[in-house]
Scaffold this motif. Structure first.
Motif, PDB file in Angstrom:
ATOM      1  N   ASN A  74       8.001 -10.558  -2.899  1.00 56.35           N
ATOM      2  CA  ASN A  74       8.089  -9.316  -2.150  1.00 56.35           C
ATOM      3  C   ASN A  74       6.756  -8.590  -2.134  1.00 56.35           C
ATOM      4  O   ASN A  74       5.859  -8.890  -2.924  1.00 56.35           O
ATOM      5  N   VAL A  75       6.665  -7.630  -1.237  1.00 61.44           N
ATOM      6  CA  VAL A  75       5.501  -6.748  -1.121  1.00 61.44           C
ATOM      7  C   VAL A  75       5.988  -5.318  -1.288  1.00 61.44           C
ATOM      8  O   VAL A  75       7.029  -4.936  -0.727  1.00 61.44           O
ATOM      9  N   THR A  76       5.242  -4.517  -2.069  1.00 55.06           N
ATOM     10  CA  THR A  76       5.582  -3.109  -2.219  1.00 55.06           C
ATOM     11  C   THR A  76       4.416  -2.240  -1.776  1.00 55.06           C
ATOM     12  O   THR A  76       3.262  -2.685  -1.761  1.00 55.06           O
ATOM     13  N   PHE A 129      -5.218  -3.720   8.725  1.00 54.87           N
ATOM     14  CA  PHE A 129      -4.872  -2.680   9.691  1.00 54.87           C
ATOM     15  C   PHE A 129      -3.967  -1.680   8.977  1.00 54.87           C
ATOM     16  O   PHE A 129      -3.489  -1.934   7.869  1.00 54.87           O
ATOM     17  N   THR A 130      -3.748  -0.551   9.599  1.00 57.58           N
ATOM     18  CA  THR A 130      -2.801   0.420   9.054  1.00 57.58           C
ATOM     19  C   THR A 130      -1.400   0.018   9.489  1.00 57.58           C
ATOM     20  O   THR A 130      -1.127  -0.121  10.693  1.00 57.58           O
ATOM     21  N   PHE A 131      -0.526  -0.175   8.511  1.00 61.73           N
ATOM     22  CA  PHE A 131       0.805  -0.737   8.794  1.00 61.73           C
ATOM     23  C   PHE A 131       1.863   0.350   8.720  1.00 61.73           C
ATOM     24  O   PHE A 131       2.016   1.013   7.681  1.00 61.73           O
ATOM     25  N   ASP A 156      -2.939  -0.130   2.284  1.00 61.96           N
ATOM     26  CA  ASP A 156      -2.954  -0.962   1.083  1.00 61.96           C
ATOM     27  C   ASP A 156      -1.529  -1.319   0.702  1.00 61.96           C
ATOM     28  O   ASP A 156      -0.584  -0.580   1.019  1.00 61.96           O
ATOM     29  N   ALA A 157      -1.376  -2.431   0.009  1.00 64.19           N
ATOM     30  CA  ALA A 157      -0.075  -2.873  -0.470  1.00 64.19           C
ATOM     31  C   ALA A 157      -0.267  -3.654  -1.768  1.00 64.19           C
ATOM     32  O   ALA A 157      -1.394  -3.881  -2.218  1.00 64.19           O
ATOM     33  N   PRO A 189      -3.272  -6.203  -5.904  1.00 68.18           N
ATOM     34  CA  PRO A 189      -3.517  -5.245  -4.819  1.00 68.18           C
ATOM     35  C   PRO A 189      -4.038  -5.956  -3.579  1.00 68.18           C
ATOM     36  O   PRO A 189      -4.726  -6.975  -3.672  1.00 68.18           O
ATOM     37  N   LEU A 190      -3.706  -5.422  -2.426  1.00 70.93           N
ATOM     38  CA  LEU A 190      -4.069  -6.064  -1.176  1.00 70.93           C
ATOM     39  C   LEU A 190      -4.488  -4.993  -0.178  1.00 70.93           C
ATOM     40  O   LEU A 190      -3.723  -4.065   0.111  1.00 70.93           O
ATOM     41  N   THR A 191      -5.714  -5.099   0.331  1.00 68.02           N
ATOM     42  CA  THR A 191      -6.167  -4.217   1.409  1.00 68.02           C
ATOM     43  C   THR A 191      -5.736  -4.828   2.735  1.00 68.02           C
ATOM     44  O   THR A 191      -6.111  -5.968   3.055  1.00 68.02           O
TER      45      THR A 191
END
Length: 512
Positions: A101-103, A82-84, A93-94, A77-79
């Motif tokens: 890849n990133v989901t 900024f809001t993307f 969050d992503a 998990p990744l905070t």
């Protein structure tokens, strides 16, 4: 004597109860060697809700920041700083996935094919190199905040099956929604998907990403945009299903595909992907992308059984571990509902019922010899257990998830934990194995507590399902022997499904 060939009359033709779809160079996609090295591309938002791709001048950064601990087939998990904005969503969050890849919304660390179908129907995804990568073997994945942007780097990460093939790529996410893929000089995947996808879609704009250096901006549509690279040919599932629906009604819950050419990657025998799900309480999200595949809302799932010639003439002959052709169909078709359940263990949810890809039952779960793996396990006492059956039926729990049985009709079950006998939860079913460990009893109430009540319940859920069997032929045409063999499988499958559900469910696998 060679079997007599049946002369093709059209690109799609029903022969008996099988739909023959003939590839005319539009469905089975040729190999496409990876050609993105020492270049950078940018994905920019367009005016119709999607993305265009253009050349980027950003250099590959040598400072990569802190390492993200990722194993093979792993997610972290990744905070975001900024809001993307991404397609219709805005995310704080992503998930960074080891496979390049990133989901958003959910992690994705399954070991199934990293192909276009998964790229389209999975979660929202940004994929600089969606490939089977293993950062636990070498290299690593890193993160660094770069002013008003986040920089993620897959640095010298090898492919799982081909460790000599390494990936060096950076993904830059900017606070204003800008996306840059920056490729190092050494990027050598054997297969990968590159691009962006809103998830749960069948809309795909395939482009030649490397051509942006000469053609300027390449316009995308409102859906996914990108390029598929592969050292082997692949199947365009969206194109195939749309061709099928050109000549067939929207009458089928599931399409089951056999082929005369390889359409799965090495290490994958067959697979299923769900295009729509309206059922809650079974561990799946509720969504519907069926229309993107040519259906008008009926289609739920697609199964690729791959090459027909790999299967024995007798569909009941065991040939792959404990499996025969029909039990393999039972597993792949069963993935429309199964197996994704957690259970409440004290105050937390547990995944101990799950094994391979968290989409099959654990080897240590007494699944009553489910087609979805696990085993029928006998408790011998004193922490000793033995597997006594495998891949023989849909268990009472399976039938509950499929909507064929009420929760009150599911008896208690158990899973063996704290195993000391050396097996893995991801092992394939096998009869005659001794397991040593601790018994943990699980009730249907524990499963409902973790996943919610199944809706619709058994009283309102359908009991009759319709499938279309499709034979996709490419290069050499279909033969009468091929069609006779597939008809034997299809006819036996209808009876097998009924027997496997204790006649609670009916599978109509006829075109008419």
């Amino acid at each position: 004597m060679a079997p007599a060939s049946i002369a093709p009359a059209s690109t799609t033709e029903d022969i008996g109860q099988v739909a023959v779809v003939r590839d005319e160079g539009d469905l089975v996609l040729p190999a496409n060697a990876f050609d993105l090295r020492a270049v950078a591309v940018a994905f920019t938002r367009n005016g119709i809700g999607g993305y265009d791709v253009r050349r980027s001048d950003r250099p590959f950064q040598s400072a990569v920041g802190e390492k993200i601990p990722l194993a093979d087939d792993d997610s972290a998990p990744l905070t975001l700083p900024f809001t993307f904005p991404f397609y219709a969503g805005r995310y704080s969050d992503a998930f960074v996935n080891s496979d390049g890849n990133v989901t958003f919304v959910v992690e994705d660390h399954a070991s199934t094919d990293r192909n276009v179908a998964r790229f389209l129907t999975g979660p929202p995804r940004i994929a600089p190199v969606f490939d089977d990568l293993d950062p636990s073997n070498a290299g690593g994945v890193f993160r660094r905040t770069d002013g008003d942007a986040l920089l993620l780097t897959w640095c010298d990460v090898p492919e799982f099956d081909s460790p000599a093939n390494r990936v060096n790529v950076q993904l830059r996410l900017a606070a204003d929604g800008g996306i840059d893929f920056v490729y190092g000089a050494a990027v050598n995947p054997s297969s990968a998907v590159v691009g962006v996808s809103p998830g749960e879609t069948g809309i795909f704009s395939p482009v030649n990403v490397s051509a942006v250096s000469t053609s300027g901006t390449i316009a995308g549509g409102s859906g996914a945009i990108g390029e598929r690279f592969s050292s082997m040919q692949d199947l365009d599932f969206v194109g195939m299903t749309r061709k099928f629906y050109d000549t067939h009604g929207d009458d089928f819950d599931q399409l089951v595909i056999f082929t005369n050419t390889r359409t799965t990657r090495q290490g994958t025998f067959a697979f299923e992907f769900t295009v729509a799900n309206e059922v809650s309480g079974i561990g799946l999200d509720v969504y519907d992308s069926s229309r993107d595949f040519g259906s008008r809302a009926r289609l739920r799932s697609i199964v690729d059984m791959d090459i027909l010639q790999r299967f024995p003439e007798d569909p009941r002959q065991r040939f792959l571990g404990e499996n025969n052709t029909l039990s393999l169909l039972g597993q792949e078709c069963g993935h429309r509902w199964l197996a994704f359940l957690e259970f409440r263990d004290g105050t937390v949810n547990s995944k101990e019922l799950l094994g391979r890809d968290e989409a099959h039952w654990s080897f240590f779960f007494d699944s009553d010899a489910s087609h979805m793996e696990g085993n029928d396990i006998e408790d011998l006492g004193n922490g000793v257990f033995r597997t006594v059956g495998a891949v023989s039926r849909y268990s009472a729990l399976d039938q509950y998830v499929m909507g064929l049985r009420a929760a009150s009709e599911v008896p208690p079950m158990f899973v063996v934990t704290q195993v000391t006998s050396g097996q893995s939860a991801e092992d394939a079913p096998r009869v005659g194995v001794e397991i040593r460990g601790t018994r943990k009893d699980v009730r249907i109430a524990d499963i409902v507590a973790a996943n919610g009540t199944r809706r619709p319940d058994a009283a309102g859920a359908p009991k009759v399902f319709r499938q279309a069997f499709i034979y996709l032929v490419s290069q050499a045409r279909e033969s009468s022997a091929d069609l006779d063999k597939l008809e034997r499988i299809r006819a036996a499958w209808e009876t097998f499904f009924s027997d496997s559900t204790e006649r609670r469910g009916t599978m109509n696998a006829r075109l008419r």
